[in-house]
Write a protein that holds these residues in place. Structure first.
Motif, short mmCIF file in Angstrom:
data_model
loop_
_atom_site.label_atom_id
_atom_site.label_comp_id
_atom_site.label_asym_id
_atom_site.label_seq_id
_atom_site.Cartn_x
_atom_site.Cartn_y
_atom_site.Cartn_z
N VAL A 1 0.86 -1.17 0.00
CA VAL A 1 0.00 0.00 0.00
C VAL A 1 0.90 1.22 0.00
CG1 VAL A 1 -1.69 1.35 1.30
CG2 VAL A 1 -1.91 -1.15 1.17
N VAL A 2 0.74 2.06 -1.01
CA VAL A 2 1.49 3.31 -1.10
C VAL A 2 0.59 4.43 -0.57
CG1 VAL A 2 2.68 4.94 -2.61
CG2 VAL A 2 2.81 2.47 -3.07
N LEU A 3 1.05 5.12 0.45
CA LEU A 3 0.26 6.21 1.02
C LEU A 3 0.61 7.52 0.31
CD1 LEU A 3 0.32 5.45 4.84
CD2 LEU A 3 -1.39 4.84 3.13
N PRO A 4 -0.34 8.11 -0.39
CA PRO A 4 -0.05 9.34 -1.14
C PRO A 4 0.27 10.50 -0.20
CG PRO A 4 -2.41 8.90 -1.12
CD PRO A 4 -1.75 7.69 -0.53
N ASN A 5 1.09 11.41 -0.71
CA ASN A 5 1.43 12.64 0.02
C ASN A 5 2.04 12.37 1.40
OD1 ASN A 5 0.30 14.14 -2.14
ND2 ASN A 5 -1.73 13.94 -1.23
N THR A 6 2.93 11.37 1.44
CA THR A 6 3.66 11.07 2.66
C THR A 6 5.14 10.87 2.33
OG1 THR A 6 3.29 8.67 2.48
CG2 THR A 6 1.68 9.94 3.76
N GLY A 7 5.99 11.03 3.35
CA GLY A 7 7.42 10.82 3.19
C GLY A 7 7.93 9.76 4.15
N HIS A 8 9.24 9.60 4.20
CA HIS A 8 9.84 8.53 5.00
C HIS A 8 9.47 8.63 6.47
CE1 HIS A 8 12.71 5.28 5.67
NE2 HIS A 8 13.09 5.93 6.76
N MET A 9 9.23 9.83 6.97
CA MET A 9 8.90 10.01 8.38
C MET A 9 7.40 9.95 8.63
SD MET A 9 11.85 10.13 9.77
CE MET A 9 11.71 10.82 11.41
N PHE A 10 6.65 9.20 7.82
CA PHE A 10 5.20 9.20 7.94
C PHE A 10 4.68 8.58 9.22
CE2 PHE A 10 4.33 5.15 5.11
CZ PHE A 10 5.45 4.53 5.61
N ARG A 11 5.45 7.75 9.88
CA ARG A 11 5.06 7.29 11.21
C ARG A 11 4.91 8.47 12.17
NH1 ARG A 11 9.78 4.84 14.83
NH2 ARG A 11 9.06 5.60 16.85
N PHE A 12 5.73 9.49 11.98
CA PHE A 12 5.71 10.66 12.85
C PHE A 12 4.74 11.73 12.36
CE2 PHE A 12 9.72 8.52 13.35
CZ PHE A 12 9.98 8.59 14.70
N SER A 13 4.73 11.99 11.05
CA SER A 13 3.94 13.10 10.51
C SER A 13 2.49 12.71 10.23
CB SER A 13 4.58 13.63 9.22
OG SER A 13 4.61 12.61 8.22
N HIS A 14 2.25 11.44 9.92
CA HIS A 14 0.90 10.99 9.54
C HIS A 14 0.50 9.75 10.36
CE1 HIS A 14 2.13 13.40 6.07
NE2 HIS A 14 0.87 13.45 5.69
N PRO A 15 0.52 9.83 11.70
CA PRO A 15 0.26 8.63 12.50
C PRO A 15 -1.13 8.04 12.30
CG PRO A 15 0.27 10.59 13.89
CD PRO A 15 0.80 11.01 12.55
N ALA A 16 -2.14 8.89 12.08
CA ALA A 16 -3.50 8.38 11.88
C ALA A 16 -3.64 7.70 10.52
CB ALA A 16 -4.51 9.51 12.02
N THR A 17 -3.07 8.32 9.48
CA THR A 17 -3.10 7.74 8.14
C THR A 17 -2.37 6.40 8.13
OG1 THR A 17 -3.12 9.96 7.19
CG2 THR A 17 -2.52 8.15 5.72
N TYR A 18 -1.22 6.38 8.75
CA TYR A 18 -0.39 5.18 8.86
C TYR A 18 -1.18 4.07 9.57
CZ TYR A 18 3.98 2.64 10.19
OH TYR A 18 4.98 1.71 10.38
N ALA A 19 -1.78 4.41 10.72
CA ALA A 19 -2.50 3.42 11.52
C ALA A 19 -3.72 2.88 10.78
CB ALA A 19 -2.91 4.02 12.85
N THR A 20 -4.39 3.73 10.03
CA THR A 20 -5.57 3.27 9.27
C THR A 20 -5.17 2.20 8.27
OG1 THR A 20 -6.74 5.37 9.52
CG2 THR A 20 -7.37 3.98 7.66
N ALA A 21 -4.05 2.40 7.59
CA ALA A 21 -3.58 1.40 6.63
C ALA A 21 -3.24 0.09 7.33
CB ALA A 21 -2.37 1.92 5.87
N VAL A 22 -2.61 0.19 8.50
CA VAL A 22 -2.27 -1.03 9.26
C VAL A 22 -3.54 -1.74 9.72
CG1 VAL A 22 -1.15 -1.92 11.33
CG2 VAL A 22 -0.03 -0.13 9.99
#
Length: 253
Positions: free
Chosen positions: A216-237
């Protein structure tokens, strides 16, 4: 006679990135009431197998769990998964790699030199350069605005120069490409859309080599997405976890 044994919720085991810092309460909150465990990486360790040993010992009491590894932590999670440990139900690898993703020989040589920096050189040169490589144009648009300065502060607070150097040596020597077929659990490759540090080939190698892998490729995210996009990251998980079997097939004679 075949029987179906209901499975309880697996413990989510969160393995840290190169900084070594355990996942924060803010990053764990989107997983709600799911059983969770995180840990700090040991200091001064220069071999991925020894990191995998550390994680395996830390979760030895668990009989049903999912490994969720971020970046350097993804490589550790992958190393442990190739051992086919008891109780592993699934694997999540975000921004990870099976082998050192840096192809350029000059850049590899530079990494070895930069890793030897200590004192002010480490704080002002190594960490600033590393934070720049971690950055993406999307970092300040997430649920938690991120920046190069925040990445550098993360390492200043959590990563001694000796550990940065040791982990760098571990990255340069890790290679699990030929062992990918040993991973026998459902695997999610969670990939940011912009990643200068890792590059797009790393996920392709793992997707081709792990038998039950999906990306799953998360659009508009970078390598630090665990930090910058925690909700988006968690939804994918969580979406991935929802696809896992809820029963274990058994046989009664």
């Amino acid at each position: 006679m075949n029987t179906n044994e209901a499975l309880s919720s697996p413990t989510l085991v969160f393995i840290p990135c190169f900084s070594g810092a355990p996942w924060s309460a803010e990053q764990l909150a989107p997983y709600g009431e799911a059983p969770k465990r995180t840990l700090r990486l040991p200091e001064g360790v220069d071999d991925i197998e020894r990191y995998a040993d550390h994680v395996e010992t830390a979760i030895a009491d668990l009989d049903d769990y999912v490994l969720i590894g971020d970046s350097f932590g993804a490589n550790i999670a992958l190393a442990l998964a190739t051992r086919r440990p008891r109780g592993l139900r699934a694997l999540v690898l975000s921004g990870g790699f099976a082998a050192n993703p840096v192809d350029s020989k000059p850049w590899k040589a530079l990494m070895r030199v930069v890793g030897k920096a200590r004192g002010p050189l480490y704080r002002q040169l190594t960490l600033r350069a590393h934070a720049h490589r971690l950055a993406s144009p999307f970092d300040d648009n997430g649920q938690v605005p991120w920046s190069e300065a925040r990445s550098r502060d993360l390492f200043l607070a959590n990563t001694p120069a000796t550990s940065f150097d040791a982990r760098l040596q571990a990255v340069l020597t890790a290679d699990y490409v030929d062992a990918l077929g040993r991973v026998r659990v459902p695997t999610l490759l969670l990939t940011p859309s912009h990643d200068v540090l890792i590059g797009e080939n790393a996920s392709k190698v793992m997707l081709a080599g792990i038998p039950d892998a999906r990306e799953v490729v998360l659009p508009n995210t970078g390598h630090m997405f665990r930090f910058s996009h925690p909700a988006t990251y968690a939804t994918a998980v969580k979406d991935f976890l929802a696809t896992l079997p809820t029963t274990r097939q058994g046989t009664d004679a």
